[in-house]
Design a protein around this motif. Structure first.
Motif, mmCIF file in Angstrom:
data_model
loop_
_atom_site.group_PDB
_atom_site.id
_atom_site.type_symbol
_atom_site.label_atom_id
_atom_site.label_comp_id
_atom_site.label_asym_id
_atom_site.label_seq_id
_atom_site.Cartn_x
_atom_site.Cartn_y
_atom_site.Cartn_z
ATOM 1 N N UNK A 148 0.816 -1.216 0.000
ATOM 2 C CA UNK A 148 0.000 0.000 0.000
ATOM 3 C C UNK A 148 0.849 1.266 0.000
ATOM 4 N N UNK A 149 1.854 1.404 0.883
ATOM 5 C CA UNK A 149 2.675 2.615 0.843
ATOM 6 C C UNK A 149 3.368 2.827 -0.501
ATOM 7 N N UNK A 150 3.884 1.760 -1.095
ATOM 8 C CA UNK A 150 4.589 1.921 -2.364
ATOM 9 C C UNK A 150 3.626 2.252 -3.501
ATOM 10 N N UNK A 151 2.438 1.664 -3.485
ATOM 11 C CA UNK A 151 1.452 1.990 -4.506
ATOM 12 C C UNK A 151 0.991 3.433 -4.360
ATOM 13 N N UNK A 152 0.853 3.885 -3.118
ATOM 14 C CA UNK A 152 0.441 5.270 -2.873
ATOM 15 C C UNK A 152 1.491 6.248 -3.379
ATOM 16 N N UNK A 153 2.757 5.982 -3.036
ATOM 17 C CA UNK A 153 3.837 6.831 -3.552
ATOM 18 C C UNK A 153 3.824 6.802 -5.075
ATOM 19 N N UNK A 154 3.705 5.606 -5.653
ATOM 20 C CA UNK A 154 3.713 5.464 -7.101
ATOM 21 C C UNK A 154 2.583 6.212 -7.772
ATOM 22 N N UNK A 155 1.430 6.232 -7.132
ATOM 23 C CA UNK A 155 0.285 6.947 -7.690
ATOM 24 C C UNK A 155 0.569 8.439 -7.779
ATOM 25 N N UNK A 156 1.030 9.025 -6.673
ATOM 26 C CA UNK A 156 1.320 10.461 -6.655
ATOM 27 C C UNK A 156 2.452 10.785 -7.635
ATOM 28 N N UNK A 157 3.514 9.961 -7.629
ATOM 29 C CA UNK A 157 4.647 10.197 -8.516
ATOM 30 C C UNK A 157 4.234 10.121 -9.977
ATOM 31 N N UNK A 158 3.396 9.152 -10.324
ATOM 32 C CA UNK A 158 2.942 8.996 -11.702
ATOM 33 C C UNK A 158 2.125 10.191 -12.157
ATOM 34 N N UNK A 159 1.224 10.655 -11.306
ATOM 35 C CA UNK A 159 0.397 11.811 -11.656
ATOM 36 C C UNK A 159 1.272 13.030 -11.915
ATOM 37 N N UNK A 160 2.262 13.261 -11.064
ATOM 38 C CA UNK A 160 3.158 14.396 -11.252
ATOM 39 C C UNK A 160 3.959 14.266 -12.548
ATOM 40 N N UNK A 161 4.439 13.059 -12.821
ATOM 41 C CA UNK A 161 5.277 12.857 -14.002
ATOM 42 C C UNK A 161 4.479 12.832 -15.300
ATOM 43 N N UNK A 162 3.157 12.799 -15.202
ATOM 44 C CA UNK A 162 2.318 12.852 -16.398
ATOM 45 C C UNK A 162 1.999 14.288 -16.809
ATOM 46 N N UNK A 163 2.411 15.266 -16.007
ATOM 47 C CA UNK A 163 2.145 16.662 -16.345
ATOM 48 C C UNK A 163 3.087 17.076 -17.470
#
Length: 281
Positions: free
Chosen positions: A221-236
Motif C-alpha cells: 500500500x505505501x509503495x502503490x500510494x507513492x507510485x500513484x502520486x509520482x505517476x500523476x506528477x510525471x504525467x504533467x
C-alpha cells in the motif's frame, strides 16, 4: 411476496454485502496509506530539491537534451497519431474530442519522453540525485555500499565518487516496445511505478530479488500510494522531467527515513530482513 420480489431482495442484500466488504477494504487501504505517510514524500521531494541547490546540478546537466527529446517526441506524436486518435475519440467525446485528443497526446508524449529519458539520458543524473540526497541526509553508510565517497565538504554531489555497484537496470528493447504497446495500461497511476521507487536503495542493501519481493508485498500500500502520486506528477506535460528528479529526491528521503528507522515501516525493516537472510544462509 412474489418470487420476483424475493429475488430482488436477495440481490439487493448481496449488493449491500459486497459494498460493505469493499468499503471495509478501502478503509484498511486508506488507513495504511495515511499511516505510512508515503503519499507525502513526492511533495517533500519537491520542497527538498527546491531548497538544496547542490542537487540541481545533475538535473541542469541534462535539461537541454531532454527538452530536445520532448519537442521531437511531441511533434512526431501529433503528426502521426492526432488524426487516428481523433477519429476514435470523436465517437466518445463528440466535438470535445478535438481537445481531449490533444490532452491524450500530450500525456502519451510525456510518458514516452519520461521512459526514454529515464533509461537513456537521465540514468546517471538520477543515480547521482538519489545518492546525493542520501548523503545530504547523512545516510553515508548505505551509499558507501555502492560507490566511493570523497571526504569533507558540505556539497553532497561533489562527494560522490566512483560507482561500485552498477546503476538501475535499463529497459531492454523488447521491454520498451511492450511498454509502448500497453501505454494506456501504464497510465493507471501506481500500477508499476511503486515497485521501482527504491530500486537503488535495494541495490545498495544488496538484497536478492526474493527479499525485494517480500518487502514490497509487505508494504504494498505505501509503495502503490507513492507510485500513484509520482505517476500523476510525471504525467504533467513540460515539467514531467522536473518531477522525475523531485520524485527521486522524495524516494531517497523515504529511504533515508527507513534506514534511520524514522517511519512506521520499521517493524521488520530492511536491516532486520537482511539479518534474517544472513542467518538463513
Amino acid at each position: 411476496m412474489s418470487d420476483d420480489g424475493s429475488m430482488i431482495n436477495r440481490v439487493q442484500a448481496k449488493a449491500q454485502e459486497v459494498a460493505r466488504e469493499d468499503y471495509d477494504k478501502a478503509k484498511v487501504i486508506l488507513s495504511a496509506a495515511a499511516k505510512s505517510g508515503s503519499y507525502l514524500y513526492p511533495f517533500r521531494g519537491i520542497l527538498y530539491f527546491s531548497t538544496h541547490k547542490a542537487l540541481w546540478r545533475p538535473f541542469l546537466s541534462r535539461i537541454w537534451p531532454t527538452i530536445g527529446l520532448a519537442v521531437g517526441v511531441t511533434t512526431t506524436m501529433f503528426f502521426f497519431t492526432y488524426l487516428p486518435q481523433l477519429a476514435l475519440l470523436v465517437f466518445v467525446n463528440g466535438p470535445l474530442a478535438v481537445f481531449t485528443t490533444i490532452l491524450l497526446i500530450l500525456n502519451e508524449s510525456s510518458a514516452i519522453v519520461n521512459i526514454v529519458a529515464r533509461n537513456f539520458l537521465l540514468q546517471d543524473a538520477i543515480l547521482d540525485t538519489f545518492d546525493g540526497t542520501l548523503v545530504a541526509r547523512n545516510a553515508t553508510g548505505i551509499v558507501s555500499e555502492g560507490r566511493q565517497l570523497k571526504s569533507g565538504g558540505s556539497d553532497p554531489i561533489a562527494r560522490l565518487g566512483k560507482i561500485l555497484k552498477s546503476p538501475f537496470s535499463k529497459y531492454t528493447p523488447k521491454a520498451f516496445i511492450r511498454y509502448i504497446m500497453y501505454l494506456p495500461l501504464n497510465f493507471i497511476p501506481g500500477r508499476t511505478r511503486g515497485k521501482s521507487v527504491h530500486g537503488r536503495y535495494f541495490q545498495l542493501k544488496g538484497w536478492s530479488p526474493s527479499q525485494q519481493r517480500d518487502w514490497l508485498e509487505q508494504h504494498n500500500v505505501p509503495y502503490t500510494t507513492f507510485g500513484t502520486v509520482a505517476t500523476i506528477l510525471e504525467m504533467i506535460p513540460i515539467v514531467s522531467t522536473f518531477f522525475t528528479f523531485t520524485n527521486t529526491v522524495g524516494a531517497a528521503l523515504w529511504a533515508a527515513d527507513i534506514e534511520q528507522k524514522n517511519t512506521d515501516m520499521t517493524a521488520g525493516t530492511a536491516p532486520n530482513l537482511r539479518e534474517s537472510a544472513k542467518k538463513a544462509e
